[in-house]
Design a protein around this motif. Sequence first.
Motif, PDB file in Angstrom:
ATOM      1  N   ILE A  15     -20.665  -8.329 -78.130  1.00  0.00           N
ATOM      2  CA  ILE A  15     -19.756  -7.556 -78.974  1.00  0.00           C
ATOM      3  C   ILE A  15     -20.135  -7.714 -80.443  1.00  0.00           C
ATOM      4  N   ARG A  20     -21.426  -4.860 -83.038  1.00  0.00           N
ATOM      5  CA  ARG A  20     -20.778  -4.658 -84.346  1.00  0.00           C
ATOM      6  C   ARG A  20     -21.819  -4.636 -85.467  1.00  0.00           C
ATOM      7  N   CYS A  63     -20.432   3.657 -78.856  1.00  0.00           N
ATOM      8  CA  CYS A  63     -19.431   3.271 -79.863  1.00  0.00           C
ATOM      9  C   CYS A  63     -19.493   4.204 -81.063  1.00  0.00           C
ATOM     10  N   ILE A 116     -15.183  -2.031 -77.263  1.00  0.00           N
ATOM     11  CA  ILE A 116     -16.634  -2.263 -77.230  1.00  0.00           C
ATOM     12  C   ILE A 116     -17.033  -2.835 -75.874  1.00  0.00           C
TER      13      ILE A 116
END
Length: 191
Positions: free
Chosen positions: A4, A8, A115, A88
Motif C-alpha cells: 500500500i 501511494r 488507483c 488500495i
Amino acid sequence: MSNIDTIRVIIQDTPLYAKQTVLLDGSQKSTQLTYFPVIVTSVIITPPSSVPAFTVDEDNGVLAFATAPTAGSYVIEYKHVNLLDASIQTFIDLETYVPDLEGETVDLKLPAADCLDAIASSQALIQKCIKILDLQTNGAALAKALRDHADSLRQQVYSPEFVESSFDTAEQINDQIGFREKVIKDWLRQE
C-alpha cells in the motif's frame, strides 16, 4: 515498505495535513470536514477538555460526537488522502500479478494504474469545469492527465521495450590470484 505504501508513492498520494476551525452552537452532534478521505487516527480536536467522544466517517469526512459539544470554536487537525488503505488493498486484490521466476509477486504498477483511474473519475465528477472570478478548475483535464499516467504504468508492465532485461554477470579470471578469489566467492555463495 508495504504494498500500500509503495502504491501511494507511485501515485503520489501521500497523506496531506489539514486544519480547520469550526464554530459549534452546542446543539450540533456532527460536522463536515473539508477534505476526505480522512485518516481517522490523525484527528486532533482542540480544546480537548470540552470535546466528547467522537467518531469519524473516514470515507465521507463526517465527524460525529457522542453528545453535542459545548458551544464554541474548535480547531480540528487531521490528515487526508485521495484513497483509503482499504480501497488500495481492493485494487491490489483484484489485479493479477506477473510472477517472477521464484513465483513472487513483483509488479504493483497495475493496481497503481487502477488507483489513478479511480482518482481521475472522482476528480472529473467533483471538479468539472468551473470558473469563478480568477479561480478556474478543469476536472476533465486533470482526469485526462491522471489516466495518461495510468496508461503509462500499464505500458511499462505489458510493453516488451519497457520490461527490464535480466542477465547474469560473468567473472573474468586473468591470473592465479583472480582464480583464488573466484573459488572463495563460489564457496561463500553456497553458504
